[in-house]
Design a protein around this motif. Structure first.
Motif, mmCIF file in Angstrom:
data_model
loop_
_atom_site.group_PDB
_atom_site.id
_atom_site.type_symbol
_atom_site.label_atom_id
_atom_site.label_comp_id
_atom_site.label_asym_id
_atom_site.label_seq_id
_atom_site.Cartn_x
_atom_site.Cartn_y
_atom_site.Cartn_z
ATOM 1 N N ARG A 176 4.528 -2.394 -0.121
ATOM 2 C CA ARG A 176 3.760 -3.635 0.026
ATOM 3 C C ARG A 176 2.751 -3.846 -1.089
ATOM 4 O O ARG A 176 2.456 -4.981 -1.459
ATOM 5 C CB ARG A 176 3.029 -3.640 1.375
ATOM 6 N N HIS A 177 2.191 -2.759 -1.632
ATOM 7 C CA HIS A 177 1.023 -2.923 -2.487
ATOM 8 C C HIS A 177 1.150 -2.337 -3.892
ATOM 9 O O HIS A 177 0.288 -2.608 -4.725
ATOM 10 C CB HIS A 177 -0.205 -2.313 -1.811
ATOM 11 N N SER A 217 -8.161 -5.507 -4.123
ATOM 12 C CA SER A 217 -7.755 -6.807 -3.582
ATOM 13 C C SER A 217 -8.772 -7.314 -2.569
ATOM 14 O O SER A 217 -9.463 -6.522 -1.926
ATOM 15 C CB SER A 217 -6.382 -6.681 -2.899
ATOM 16 N N SER A 258 -7.494 -8.849 3.598
ATOM 17 C CA SER A 258 -6.364 -9.635 4.086
ATOM 18 C C SER A 258 -6.817 -10.638 5.132
ATOM 19 O O SER A 258 -7.690 -10.369 5.940
ATOM 20 C CB SER A 258 -5.302 -8.702 4.685
ATOM 21 N N HIS A 262 -4.549 -0.625 -5.628
ATOM 22 C CA HIS A 262 -4.299 -2.064 -5.530
ATOM 23 C C HIS A 262 -5.018 -2.654 -4.324
ATOM 24 O O HIS A 262 -5.623 -3.728 -4.397
ATOM 25 C CB HIS A 262 -2.800 -2.333 -5.436
ATOM 26 N N LEU A 263 -4.963 -1.936 -3.207
ATOM 27 C CA LEU A 263 -5.641 -2.411 -1.999
ATOM 28 C C LEU A 263 -7.147 -2.505 -2.201
ATOM 29 O O LEU A 263 -7.790 -3.475 -1.784
ATOM 30 C CB LEU A 263 -5.341 -1.466 -0.839
ATOM 31 N N ASP A 268 -5.094 -1.887 5.553
ATOM 32 C CA ASP A 268 -3.680 -1.945 5.910
ATOM 33 C C ASP A 268 -3.291 -0.571 6.425
ATOM 34 O O ASP A 268 -4.006 0.416 6.227
ATOM 35 C CB ASP A 268 -2.826 -2.341 4.707
ATOM 36 N N ALA A 326 -0.802 2.323 -4.589
ATOM 37 C CA ALA A 326 -0.967 1.361 -3.502
ATOM 38 C C ALA A 326 -2.427 1.247 -3.083
ATOM 39 O O ALA A 326 -2.946 0.144 -2.872
ATOM 40 C CB ALA A 326 -0.107 1.771 -2.309
#
Length: 327
Positions: free
Chosen positions: A224-225, A305, A308, A301-302, A214, A298
Motif C-alpha cells: 500500500r505504501h 504522508s 488518512s 512513506h507513512l 495504518d 512503507a
C-alpha cells in the motif's frame, strides 16, 4: 478492524488518550489483538507505542478511553491481570548477583511452568548457576523471555526486545519469539527494528503522534505504501513486441525502454513473471537487477504522508459511552 486469529480480541482499546502535562502522547488510539496473534507496534520515537502498552498492562492510568485485556479493566483490575500477562519492558533489569535459577524461583507462582525445562528450551540450561551480571546481552534477553513466560501468561508484551544487541544475539532472541508464535502465544511487540517486525509479526500497526496510521500484514503495508518491485535489465533489442509482452504480464504496472535498457515496475508477482518471459525468449541478462521495497520504506512513506481520511482506517472511533474518563 481485521482480526487474524481467534474470534474475539483479548485486547480491546478504544479512544485511548494519555497526556503528560500539555504533551499528548496517545491521542484517541484504537487497537484490537486477537488470541494467537503476534502484533507489532511500529513508529518513530514519541509515537506513543510504549505508553500504549504500559496502559494495557495497567502500569499507567489513561486519561480517557476504554481498555479491556482478557476481560479486565487494566486501570482498575491490574492485580487480576498480573498473573495473566507476561512482559519484558525497555528498562528490565535484575540484581547483578542474582543467579539465573534464583530469578526463576523468585518470579514463579504456584501455577508456573517447569523452570528448568524452560531455561533449557531457551538455551540457558548451562547458565542456571550464573549471576545476572555475567550474562551476555542475548542471554539476558532470553532470561527475560523465560520470566515473561514462566507463569503461563495468556498475553506476552515485549518492548524493544533486541535493542542494543549484536546480530548474533538478536537472532537468538528472534528464534525464541518465533517459538512463541508457532505455539500460538499472543504477543504484542514494540520495536524500532523493522526487519524484526517483518520476520516475527503477523500484523503490524504503524503509529504517529499517538494515533494509528495504518495496519495490516507487513506485506500489505509494503504494497500500500512503498510501491512495488522495480526490475531493470539490458536486452539485445528493447523492441515494441518485447515491451508489449512485458506489459501484459500479471502484476506489471509499467514498462519503460530506452535503447537497450528496460525498466519494469509492478508488484512482487511481476518479478517471477518477467524472469519467466525473458527465459522463454532465450534471454538471461547479466545485469538483471531487482529492487524490492520493505517495511522501512512503507513506514517512512507513512510518516511523511498526511493522516488518512479513509473512514475504515484505523478502527472505528470510540463511542460516547466508551470515551468515559478513567481519571
Amino acid at each position: 478492524m481485521a482480526i487474524m486469529k481467534g474470534t474475539e480480541p483479548i485486547v480491546t482499546v478504544r479512544g485511548l488518550r494519555k497526556a503528560y502535562g500539555n504533551r499528548i502522547v496517545v491521542d484517541g488510539l484504537d487497537l484490537d489483538v486477537a488470541a494467537g496473534e503476534v502484533v507489532g507496534l511500529i513508529g518513530a520515537n514519541g509515537a506513543g507505542k510504549t505508553t500504549t502498552v504500559e496502559c494495557i498492562q495497567g502500569l499507567r492510568r489513561p486519561d480517557a478511553g476504554m481498555l479491556r485485556v482478557l476481560g479486565y479493566d487494566p486501570a482498575r483490575e491490574a492485580g487480576r491481570l498480573r498473573a495473566l500477562v507476561g512482559s519484558q519492558l525497555q528498562d528490565s533489569a535484575l540484581p547483578d548477583r542474582l543467579r539465573v535459577a534464583e530469578a526463576v524461583e523468585l518470579f514463579a507462582t504456584s501455577t508456573a511452568r517447569d523452570g528448568v525445562e524452560l531455561l533449557a528450551r531457551f538455551g540457558l540450561g548451562a547458565r542456571r548457576k550464573s549471576a545476572f551480571a555475567s550474562l551476555s546481552g542475548g542471554e539476558r534477553q532470553r532470561l527475560f523471555l523465560v520470566l515473561a513466560l514462566l507463569n503461563r501468561p495468556r498475553l506476552v508484551i515485549l518492548d524493544e526486545l533486541t535493542q542494543g544487541l549484536d546480530p548474533a544475539a538478536r537472532r537468538d532472541v528472534w528464534t525464541a519469539v518465533a517459538q512463541l508464535r508457532d505455539e500460538g502465544t499472543t504477543v504484542l511487540l514494540v520495536t524500532h527494528e523493522l526487519d524484526e517486525a517483518e520476520a516475527l509479526c503477523g500484523r503490524v500497526v504503524a503509529m504517529r503522534g499517538g494515533r494509528v496510521l495504518d495496519q495490516g500484514t507487513p506485506a500489505e503495508l509494503v504494497t500500500r505504501h512503498a510501491g512495488g518491485a522495480r526490475i531493470s535489465f539490458s536486452t539485445r533489442g528493447a523492441d515494441e513486441l518485447l515491451v508489449a509482452a512485458l506489459r501484459r504480464l500479471p502484476g506489471v504496472r509499467n514498462v519503460t525502454a530506452s535503447g537497450a535498457s528496460v525498466t519494469v515496475q509492478g508488484d512482487r508477482r511481476s518479478i517471477a513473471q518477467v524472469g519467466a518471459e525473458l527465459v522463454r525468449r532465450g534471454e538471461v541478462p547479466a545485469d538483471l537487477d531487482v529492487e524490492v521495497p520493505d517495511l522501512e520504506d512503507a513506514l517512512l512513506h507513512l510518516l511523511d504522508s498526511p493522516p488518512s481520511t479513509d473512514p475504515t482506517m484505523p478502527a472505528r472511533p470510540a463511542t460516547d459511552r466508551e470515551l468515559v474518563s478513567l481519571s
